[in-house]
Design a protein around this motif. Structure first.
Motif, PDB file in Angstrom:
ATOM      1  N   GLU A  48      -8.976  11.566   0.986  1.00 58.90           N
ATOM      2  CA  GLU A  48      -7.639  11.135   0.582  1.00 58.90           C
ATOM      3  C   GLU A  48      -6.557  12.017   1.215  1.00 58.90           C
ATOM      4  O   GLU A  48      -6.684  13.247   1.257  1.00 58.90           O
ATOM      5  CB  GLU A  48      -7.496  11.196  -0.942  1.00 58.90           C
ATOM      6  N   LEU A  51      -0.314  12.769  -1.468  1.00 57.95           N
ATOM      7  CA  LEU A  51       0.959  12.065  -1.555  1.00 57.95           C
ATOM      8  C   LEU A  51       1.889  12.866  -2.458  1.00 57.95           C
ATOM      9  O   LEU A  51       1.545  13.150  -3.613  1.00 57.95           O
ATOM     10  CB  LEU A  51       0.757  10.656  -2.133  1.00 57.95           C
ATOM     11  N   PHE A  54       2.639  11.196  -5.793  1.00 59.11           N
ATOM     12  CA  PHE A  54       1.494  10.972  -6.686  1.00 59.11           C
ATOM     13  C   PHE A  54       0.658  12.254  -6.714  1.00 59.11           C
ATOM     14  O   PHE A  54      -0.477  12.284  -6.233  1.00 59.11           O
ATOM     15  CB  PHE A  54       0.649   9.789  -6.212  1.00 59.11           C
ATOM     16  N   LEU A  59      -6.510   9.391  -5.973  1.00 60.50           N
ATOM     17  CA  LEU A  59      -6.341   7.966  -5.717  1.00 60.50           C
ATOM     18  C   LEU A  59      -7.563   7.195  -6.208  1.00 60.50           C
ATOM     19  O   LEU A  59      -7.447   6.073  -6.718  1.00 60.50           O
ATOM     20  CB  LEU A  59      -6.111   7.719  -4.232  1.00 60.50           C
ATOM     21  N   ARG A  62      -7.211   6.566  -9.835  1.00 60.86           N
ATOM     22  CA  ARG A  62      -6.242   5.517 -10.139  1.00 60.86           C
ATOM     23  C   ARG A  62      -6.828   4.131  -9.859  1.00 60.86           C
ATOM     24  O   ARG A  62      -6.500   3.159 -10.551  1.00 60.86           O
ATOM     25  CB  ARG A  62      -4.966   5.738  -9.323  1.00 60.86           C
ATOM     26  N   ASP A 163       2.003  -0.784  -3.967  1.00 57.42           N
ATOM     27  CA  ASP A 163       1.486  -1.110  -2.638  1.00 57.42           C
ATOM     28  C   ASP A 163       0.738  -2.439  -2.608  1.00 57.42           C
ATOM     29  O   ASP A 163      -0.377  -2.512  -2.095  1.00 57.42           O
ATOM     30  CB  ASP A 163       0.566   0.015  -2.161  1.00 57.42           C
ATOM     31  N   ILE A 184      -2.353   3.747  -5.425  1.00 55.03           N
ATOM     32  CA  ILE A 184      -1.022   4.253  -5.792  1.00 55.03           C
ATOM     33  C   ILE A 184      -0.390   3.317  -6.825  1.00 55.03           C
ATOM     34  O   ILE A 184       0.631   2.661  -6.602  1.00 55.03           O
ATOM     35  CB  ILE A 184      -0.115   4.486  -4.569  1.00 55.03           C
ATOM     36  N   CYS A 185      -1.043   3.302  -7.971  1.00 55.45           N
ATOM     37  CA  CYS A 185      -0.592   2.565  -9.144  1.00 55.45           C
ATOM     38  C   CYS A 185      -0.416   3.525 -10.315  1.00 55.45           C
ATOM     39  O   CYS A 185      -0.855   4.676 -10.262  1.00 55.45           O
ATOM     40  CB  CYS A 185      -1.612   1.493  -9.537  1.00 55.45           C
ATOM     41  N   HIS A 187       2.062   5.066 -11.845  1.00 49.90           N
ATOM     42  CA  HIS A 187       3.016   6.172 -11.949  1.00 49.90           C
ATOM     43  C   HIS A 187       3.885   5.959 -13.187  1.00 49.90           C
ATOM     44  O   HIS A 187       4.119   4.829 -13.620  1.00 49.90           O
ATOM     45  CB  HIS A 187       3.888   6.223 -10.691  1.00 49.90           C
ATOM     46  N   LYS A 191       7.864   2.123  -9.655  1.00 53.00           N
ATOM     47  CA  LYS A 191       7.424   2.188  -8.263  1.00 53.00           C
ATOM     48  C   LYS A 191       7.054   0.812  -7.701  1.00 53.00           C
ATOM     49  O   LYS A 191       6.507   0.729  -6.606  1.00 53.00           O
ATOM     50  CB  LYS A 191       6.195   3.097  -8.136  1.00 53.00           C
TER      51      LYS A 191
END
Length: 266
Positions: A48, A51, A54, A59, A62, A163, A184-185, A187, A191
Motif C-alpha cells: 500500500e 495516503l 487516510f 486500505l 477499509r 473513489d 479509501i472509504c 473517512h 469525501k
C-alpha cells in the motif's frame, strides 16, 4: 469457514494499472462453479502507498470493513472480502468477479458506466457530465439507470466512498453488479467522489430504506465490534451519522465539492 479463507494462494498475475500492489491468485484446493481453481484478488498491506488523508489503519482493513457493511445490509454489492495471510504477508483477499465484456461477447453493448458522443444519451441511461476525451472530442459520461447500480450508489453514500470510478463497477457473468476497490472509504470527513451522480436529488426508495433502517439498528452491536479492528471510533460514529442522516432525509446527495468525481474517471 470457506476453504479459500486459509488455503495457500498461488500468484498468477498482477493488475498493473492499480496504484497499490494488486495480485490475482489461484486457490488450487478450491474450485469455482465451473470446476476451475478459484481465483481471488490479493492486496498485501506491505504494497500500500501511504495516503496523507487516510492515515489511520490500512486500505486492506477499509476494504474488509466496506464488505462487512454491504453484507450487513444484505445487498451483496461487494464480493466476499477477508483479511488473511498471503505470499507477501497479511492483506485483503477478495473473491474474483468474472465480468461480462460488453464490447465483445455482447455485441458491443454499452457498459454500465461509459462514454458516448456529447448529448447522445440512450434510453435507460443518465448523463453525469460532458467533457473532452484524449482526442479532444466532446463526450458525455453516462451510467445505466439500473436498480442494481442505484443500490451501489446508495452504498457509496453510506461508505463515503472517495473513489467510485467507472472501472470499479462490474457487471458479473452471474447477472449481479459488484463494486470493487473500497480502500479509501469510511473517512469521518465528507469525501464522496463518484461517477454515479445521475440520481442526485432523487429519492432513495423505500425498499433500500427498509434495509438501511435494519442496518442502523444493528450497527451499534456486533457489527460495530467487527468494524473496530479496521476503523477508528470516530469513523464508526460518522458511519452511524451518515446512516441516520439518509433515513432522516432520504434523498440522494448532490455534489458538495469542486472535485466530486475521482480522476481518472475510469
Amino acid at each position: 469457514m470457506a476453504a479459500w479463507h486459509t488455503a495457500e494462494l498461488t500468484v498468477i498475475g498482477r493488475v498493473t494499472v492499480a496504484s497499490n500492489v494488486t495480485l490475482v491468485c489461484a486457490v488450487p484446493t478450491s474450485t469455482d462453479t465451473d470446476g476451475a481453481p478459484l481465483r481471488v484478488v490479493y492486496k498485501p498491506v506491505r504494497g500500500e502507498q501511504p495516503l496523507w488523508d487516510f492515515p489511520n489503519g490500512t486500505l486492506a482493513g477499509r476494504e474488509v470493513a466496506s464488505y462487512l457493511i454491504s453484507d450487513a445490509l444484505g445487498w451483496g454489492v461487494i464480493p466476499e472480502t477477508i483479511l488473511r495471510e498471503g505470499p507477501y504477508g497479511p492483506g485483503m483477499v477478495q473473491r474474483w468477479v468474472e465480468a461480462v465484456d460488453n464490447h465483445t461477447a455482447q455485441g458491443n453493448r454499452l457498459d454500465l458506466i461509459d462514454l458516448v458522443p456529447a448529448g447522445a444519451v440512450p434510453d435507460g441511461f443518465c448523463e453525469v457530465l460532458r467533457a473532452l476525451d484524449p482526442a479532444g472530442n466532446e463526450v458525455s459520461l453516462i451510467h445505466a439507470d439500473d436498480p442494481r447500480l442505484r443500490r451501489m450508489a446508495v452504498l457509496d453514500v453510506l461508505l463515503n466512498n472517495a473513489d467510485r470510478k467507472g472501472g470499479h463497477a462490474l457487471e458479473g457473468a452471474d447477472g449481479q453488479v459488484y463494486g470493487v476497490d473500497h480502500g479509501i472509504c469510511l473517512h469521518s470527513e465528507h469525501k464522496l467522489r463518484t461517477v454515479l451522480w445521475g440520481w442526485a436529488g432523487s429519492g432513495v426508495g423505500q425498499d433500500l430504506l427498509d434495509d438501511i433502517t435494519a442496518f442502523a439498528k444493528a450497527l451499534p452491536g456486533q457489527l460495530a465490534d467487527a468494524l473496530a479492528p479496521h476503523l477508528t471510533d470516530t469513523e464508526i460514529e460518522a458511519l452511524a451519522d451518515r446512516t441516520q442522516g439518509l433515513l432522516d432525509d432520504p434523498v440522494m446527495p448532490v455534489p458538495r465539492t469542486s472535485r466530486p468525481i475521482p480522476w481518472p474517471a475510469f
